[in-house]
Motif scaffolding. Structure first.
Motif, PDB file in Angstrom:
ATOM      1  N   LYS A   1       0.648  -1.225   0.156  1.00  0.00           N
ATOM      2  CA  LYS A   1      -0.404  -0.073  -0.287  1.00  0.00           C
ATOM      3  C   LYS A   1       0.756   1.271  -0.013  1.00  0.00           C
ATOM      4  CE  LYS A   1      -3.872  -1.874   2.687  1.00  0.00           C
ATOM      5  NZ  LYS A   1      -4.177  -2.371   3.525  1.00  0.00           N
ATOM      6  N   ILE A   2       0.556   2.702   0.030  1.00  0.00           N
ATOM      7  CA  ILE A   2       0.944   3.332  -0.009  1.00  0.00           C
ATOM      8  C   ILE A   2       0.933   4.597   0.769  1.00  0.00           C
ATOM      9  CG2 ILE A   2       0.959   5.547  -1.446  1.00  0.00           C
ATOM     10  CD1 ILE A   2      -0.305   4.659  -4.117  1.00  0.00           C
ATOM     11  N   VAL A   3       1.776   4.978   1.402  1.00  0.00           N
ATOM     12  CA  VAL A   3       2.218   5.479   2.538  1.00  0.00           C
ATOM     13  C   VAL A   3       1.623   6.299   3.047  1.00  0.00           C
ATOM     14  CG1 VAL A   3       3.858   5.843   4.659  1.00  0.00           C
ATOM     15  CG2 VAL A   3       4.353   3.734   3.283  1.00  0.00           C
ATOM     16  N   PRO A   4       1.259   7.269   3.482  1.00  0.00           N
ATOM     17  CA  PRO A   4      -0.199   8.720   4.070  1.00  0.00           C
ATOM     18  C   PRO A   4       1.096   9.875   3.728  1.00  0.00           C
ATOM     19  CG  PRO A   4      -0.229   7.278   5.830  1.00  0.00           C
ATOM     20  CD  PRO A   4       0.625   6.779   4.682  1.00  0.00           C
ATOM     21  N   SER A   5       0.465  10.062   2.707  1.00  0.00           N
ATOM     22  CA  SER A   5       1.832  11.537   1.926  1.00  0.00           C
ATOM     23  C   SER A   5       2.882  12.511   2.817  1.00  0.00           C
ATOM     24  CB  SER A   5       0.645  12.730   0.993  1.00  0.00           C
ATOM     25  OG  SER A   5      -0.020  12.017  -0.216  1.00  0.00           O
ATOM     26  N   GLU A   6       1.613  12.770   4.835  1.00  0.00           N
ATOM     27  CA  GLU A   6       2.292  13.841   4.622  1.00  0.00           C
ATOM     28  C   GLU A   6       3.604  12.689   5.164  1.00  0.00           C
ATOM     29  OE1 GLU A   6      -1.444  13.216   6.901  1.00  0.00           O
ATOM     30  OE2 GLU A   6       0.166  13.299   8.783  1.00  0.00           O
ATOM     31  N   VAL A   7       3.816  11.706   5.477  1.00  0.00           N
ATOM     32  CA  VAL A   7       5.135  11.173   5.474  1.00  0.00           C
ATOM     33  C   VAL A   7       5.687  11.434   4.557  1.00  0.00           C
ATOM     34  CG1 VAL A   7       5.663   8.721   6.790  1.00  0.00           C
ATOM     35  CG2 VAL A   7       3.304   9.787   7.502  1.00  0.00           C
ATOM     36  N   THR A   8       5.793  11.107   3.727  1.00  0.00           N
ATOM     37  CA  THR A   8       7.120  10.240   2.485  1.00  0.00           C
ATOM     38  C   THR A   8       6.698  12.137   2.136  1.00  0.00           C
ATOM     39  OG1 THR A   8       5.426   8.844   1.756  1.00  0.00           O
ATOM     40  CG2 THR A   8       6.928   8.848   0.232  1.00  0.00           C
ATOM     41  N   ILE A   9       6.246  13.138   2.463  1.00  0.00           N
ATOM     42  CA  ILE A   9       6.746  14.235   1.907  1.00  0.00           C
ATOM     43  C   ILE A   9       7.569  14.547   2.330  1.00  0.00           C
ATOM     44  CG2 ILE A   9       5.611  16.831   1.499  1.00  0.00           C
ATOM     45  CD1 ILE A   9       3.056  15.384   0.712  1.00  0.00           C
ATOM     46  N   LYS A  10       7.379  15.101   3.534  1.00  0.00           N
ATOM     47  CA  LYS A  10       8.191  15.429   5.696  1.00  0.00           C
ATOM     48  C   LYS A  10       9.951  14.573   4.520  1.00  0.00           C
ATOM     49  CE  LYS A  10       5.896  16.512   8.896  1.00  0.00           C
ATOM     50  NZ  LYS A  10       5.182  15.658   9.994  1.00  0.00           N
ATOM     51  N   LEU A  11      10.183  13.780   4.835  1.00  0.00           N
ATOM     52  CA  LEU A  11      10.830  13.089   4.321  1.00  0.00           C
ATOM     53  C   LEU A  11      11.699  13.353   3.184  1.00  0.00           C
ATOM     54  CD1 LEU A  11       9.586   9.060   5.323  1.00  0.00           C
ATOM     55  CD2 LEU A  11      11.437  10.820   7.001  1.00  0.00           C
ATOM     56  N   LEU A  12      11.215  13.563   2.436  1.00  0.00           N
ATOM     57  CA  LEU A  12      11.736  14.161   0.526  1.00  0.00           C
ATOM     58  C   LEU A  12      11.927  15.360   0.979  1.00  0.00           C
ATOM     59  CD1 LEU A  12       8.931  12.403  -1.769  1.00  0.00           C
ATOM     60  CD2 LEU A  12      11.382  11.888  -1.686  1.00  0.00           C
ATOM     61  N   GLN A  13      10.900  16.454   1.948  1.00  0.00           N
ATOM     62  CA  GLN A  13      11.258  17.908   2.211  1.00  0.00           C
ATOM     63  C   GLN A  13      12.860  17.509   2.815  1.00  0.00           C
ATOM     64  OE1 GLN A  13       7.724  19.717   3.929  1.00  0.00           O
ATOM     65  NE2 GLN A  13       8.253  21.478   2.931  1.00  0.00           N
ATOM     66  N   ARG A  14      12.959  16.929   3.921  1.00  0.00           N
ATOM     67  CA  ARG A  14      13.980  17.261   4.854  1.00  0.00           C
ATOM     68  C   ARG A  14      14.820  16.749   3.986  1.00  0.00           C
ATOM     69  NH1 ARG A  14      14.742  13.000   9.233  1.00  0.00           N
ATOM     70  NH2 ARG A  14      12.203  13.054   9.606  1.00  0.00           N
ATOM     71  N   ALA A  15      14.945  15.808   3.438  1.00  0.00           N
ATOM     72  CA  ALA A  15      16.297  15.620   2.460  1.00  0.00           C
ATOM     73  C   ALA A  15      16.360  16.200   1.628  1.00  0.00           C
ATOM     74  CB  ALA A  15      15.986  14.237   1.699  1.00  0.00           C
ATOM     75  N   ILE A  16      15.659  17.512   0.801  1.00  0.00           N
ATOM     76  CA  ILE A  16      16.423  18.658  -0.455  1.00  0.00           C
ATOM     77  C   ILE A  16      16.360  19.762   0.471  1.00  0.00           C
ATOM     78  CG2 ILE A  16      14.973  19.849  -1.645  1.00  0.00           C
ATOM     79  CD1 ILE A  16      13.084  17.690  -2.516  1.00  0.00           C
ATOM     80  N   GLN A  17      16.291  19.735   1.345  1.00  0.00           N
ATOM     81  CA  GLN A  17      16.763  20.524   2.986  1.00  0.00           C
ATOM     82  C   GLN A  17      18.028  20.825   3.312  1.00  0.00           C
ATOM     83  OE1 GLN A  17      13.558  21.957   5.379  1.00  0.00           O
ATOM     84  NE2 GLN A  17      12.360  22.970   3.319  1.00  0.00           N
ATOM     85  N   GLU A  18      18.130  19.525   3.526  1.00  0.00           N
ATOM     86  CA  GLU A  18      19.324  19.002   3.933  1.00  0.00           C
ATOM     87  C   GLU A  18      21.118  18.821   3.174  1.00  0.00           C
ATOM     88  OE1 GLU A  18      18.738  15.449   6.089  1.00  0.00           O
ATOM     89  OE2 GLU A  18      17.945  16.437   8.249  1.00  0.00           O
ATOM     90  N   ASN A  19      20.637  19.178   1.515  1.00  0.00           N
ATOM     91  CA  ASN A  19      21.055  18.326   0.514  1.00  0.00           C
ATOM     92  C   ASN A  19      22.011  19.493   0.156  1.00  0.00           C
ATOM     93  OD1 ASN A  19      22.105  17.453  -2.765  1.00  0.00           O
ATOM     94  ND2 ASN A  19      21.563  15.115  -1.239  1.00  0.00           N
ATOM     95  N   GLY A  20      22.761  19.681  -0.449  1.00  0.00           N
ATOM     96  CA  GLY A  20      23.647  20.755  -0.722  1.00  0.00           C
ATOM     97  C   GLY A  20      23.711  21.220  -2.649  1.00  0.00           C
ATOM     98  N   ASN A  21      22.768  19.859  -2.634  1.00  0.00           N
ATOM     99  CA  ASN A  21      22.458  20.663  -4.347  1.00  0.00           C
ATOM    100  C   ASN A  21      21.474  20.721  -5.286  1.00  0.00           C
ATOM    101  OD1 ASN A  21      22.673  19.782  -7.409  1.00  0.00           O
ATOM    102  ND2 ASN A  21      23.060  17.274  -7.213  1.00  0.00           N
ATOM    103  N   ASP A  22      20.827  21.057  -5.724  1.00  0.00           N
ATOM    104  CA  ASP A  22      19.886  22.146  -6.038  1.00  0.00           C
ATOM    105  C   ASP A  22      18.735  21.447  -7.267  1.00  0.00           C
ATOM    106  OD1 ASP A  22      20.935  22.945  -8.654  1.00  0.00           O
ATOM    107  OD2 ASP A  22      20.831  24.670  -8.537  1.00  0.00           O
ATOM    108  N   LYS A  23      19.479  19.895  -7.416  1.00  0.00           N
ATOM    109  CA  LYS A  23      18.844  18.804  -8.900  1.00  0.00           C
ATOM    110  C   LYS A  23      19.158  17.801  -7.926  1.00  0.00           C
ATOM    111  CE  LYS A  23      22.357  18.995 -11.751  1.00  0.00           C
ATOM    112  NZ  LYS A  23      22.592  18.906 -13.429  1.00  0.00           N
ATOM    113  N   PHE A  24      16.998  17.330  -8.113  1.00  0.00           N
ATOM    114  CA  PHE A  24      16.268  16.115  -7.426  1.00  0.00           C
ATOM    115  C   PHE A  24      15.896  15.527  -8.507  1.00  0.00           C
ATOM    116  CE2 PHE A  24      17.486  18.866  -4.131  1.00  0.00           C
ATOM    117  CZ  PHE A  24      18.773  18.966  -3.316  1.00  0.00           C
ATOM    118  N   LEU A  25      16.460  14.008  -8.518  1.00  0.00           N
ATOM    119  CA  LEU A  25      15.512  12.526  -9.179  1.00  0.00           C
ATOM    120  C   LEU A  25      14.563  12.345  -7.619  1.00  0.00           C
ATOM    121  CD1 LEU A  25      18.491  10.443 -11.079  1.00  0.00           C
ATOM    122  CD2 LEU A  25      16.821  12.583 -11.821  1.00  0.00           C
TER     123      LEU A  25
END
Ligand SMILES: Nc1ncnc2c1ncn2[C@@H]1O[C@H](COP(=O)(O)OP(=O)(O)O)[C@@H](O)[C@H]1O
Ligand SMILES: Nc1ccn([C@H]2C[C@H](O)[C@@H](COP(=O)(O)OP(=O)(O)O)O2)c(=O)n1
Length: 363
Positions: A133-157
């Protein structure tokens, strides 16, 4: 060639890291001017302005990083990588990272890491993944957001996300990020099933029962997301039922700008400057050579200058958009035949300023 792998400097908080970042940038820009003097090359007014502009460009970037709120809302380029389970998303993402400088964020990997970390959501995530099943969006989005913010890069797959309409709409409204495009790996179910059953990564969900459930969820929930982006003209569909290298050839074409493709078509296939791939330097080589020749610069001198630029790598690499006009201007400003020296000064000027910040990513 310069090593493009980022060097990680641990144990620096954001403020210190950015202070160092700016200081290093400032120092290297000054250094480049000193180098030019040592080489006996006088900068004309225009060249001097170019270097100063470059310095400001660099400071602008650093300031943005140093500013906490700017960092939180940093401007990023996002490519969604979608396709059925086992279509080869992760495999191709590794290739894209290696050749096009993106950071790979796999929604599935982030969720699995969350389970391992023993977080309060861990058990819920684990149960949902086991059921396909697909995990609720808020959980996955939080993880993605954190990963984007913690990374120095500005291009993400972003791989394996958005997997349903809820994922898509929530991500858009929470982050305000629209994908540049959607890379869609199209693969028949039988092929995906075969791959998943021999993936051998010890994943709890790679068993035939869960695989079937994941396929159903994919057909019912994920395909509509792909249709949504198709209607917006954002889907780049790849036939993924081919060997890995063939699939990557098609992927490469998607990531290579149109202008580059046209020139590459006419490039001698023998010029193979970076790990077997032609990057932007191929075009630059051609363009610089043609311009130098039309300006009647000696062929030998022109080649020497260009090779020098290529061998130092950076002018011809990531930031070529800004670097290229400056380098070209330097080459064209030669009046006394001393192409080599002037080029060298400019390589030093442009390269050092760009090399240093590019190679250091603070953890
Ligand atoms: N084009 C391909 N041909 C054959 N096997 C592949 C291909 N692409 C990936 N694989 C293999 O199939 C399995 C699933 O690939 P993976 O990249 O993990 O898929 P996804 O991320 O879409 O679930 C892996 O074991 C991988 O090595
Ligand atoms: N956006 C996402 C991505 C993955 N998940 C969960 C549900 C998926 O079946 C698993 C595994 O996803 P992952 O992308 O790693 O793997 P496959 O594409 O299925 O091979 O993670 C999710 O709930 N939401």
């Amino acid at each position: 060639m310069a090593n493009n792998k980022p060097v990680r400097a641990p144990c620096l908080d954001d403020t210190t890291a950015n202070a160092v970042f700016v200081a290093v940038g400032r120092w290297s820009s000054l250094q480049s001017l000193v180098w030019a003097r040592i080489l006996g090359v006088r900068f004309g007014e225009k060249e001097f302005v170019s270097v100063v502009v470059l310095m400001f460009y660099q400071f602008g970037e650093c300031d943005l990083e140093a500013n906490g709120s700017a960092h939180a809302n940093k401007k990023v380029t996002v490519v969604f990588v979608l396709g059925g389970p086992g279509s080869g998303k992760g495999t191709q993402c590794s290739n894209i990272v290696e050749h096009f400088g993106y950071t790979h964020l796999s929604a599935g990997d982030l969720l699995r890491a969350e389970i391992k970390s023993g977080s309060e959501n861990g058990t819920m995530i684990q149960n949902m993944i086991k059921e396909g099943k697909i995990v609720p969006s808020e959980v996955t989005i939080k993880l993605l957001q954190r990963a984007i913010q913690e990374n120095g890069n500005d291009k993400f797959l972003i791989d394996g996300f958005p997997r349903n309409e809820e994922n898509r709409a929530a991500f858009e409204s929470v982050t305000g990020i629209e994908p540049e495009f959607v890379l869609f790996f199209d693969c028949p179910e039988e092929e995906m099933e075969k791959r998943l059953l021999s993936r051998n990564q010890g994943r709890e969900d790679d068993n035939i029962e869960t695989i079937r459930k994941r396929f159903n969820v994919y057909m019912e929930s994920s395909l509509p997301v792909i249709e949504y982006y198709k209607a917006k003209g954002k889907v780049r569909k790849i036939n993924a039922a081919r060997p890995i290298e063939e699939v990557f050839k098609a992927v490469k074409a998607v990531f290579t700008p149109e202008s580059e493709k046209v020139v590459l078509k006419y490039m001698a296939s023998g010029i193979d400057l970076h790990n077997g791939f032609l990057h932007l330097e191929g075009i630059q080589f051609t363009v610089v050579l043609i311009i130098l020749r039309t300006r009647k610069v000696q062929f030998k001198e022109a080649i020497a200058s260009i090779l020098l630029l290529i061998s130092t790598d950076i002018s011809f690499f990531d930031r070529s958009a800004i670097n290229f006009p400056i380098t070209l201007h330097a080459l064209l400003s030669v009046r006394d035949g001393n192409v080599f020296l002037r080029s060298l000064a400019f390589v030093v000027a442009t390269d050092i300023t760009l090399l240093v910040p590019r190679c250091i990513t603070f953890a």
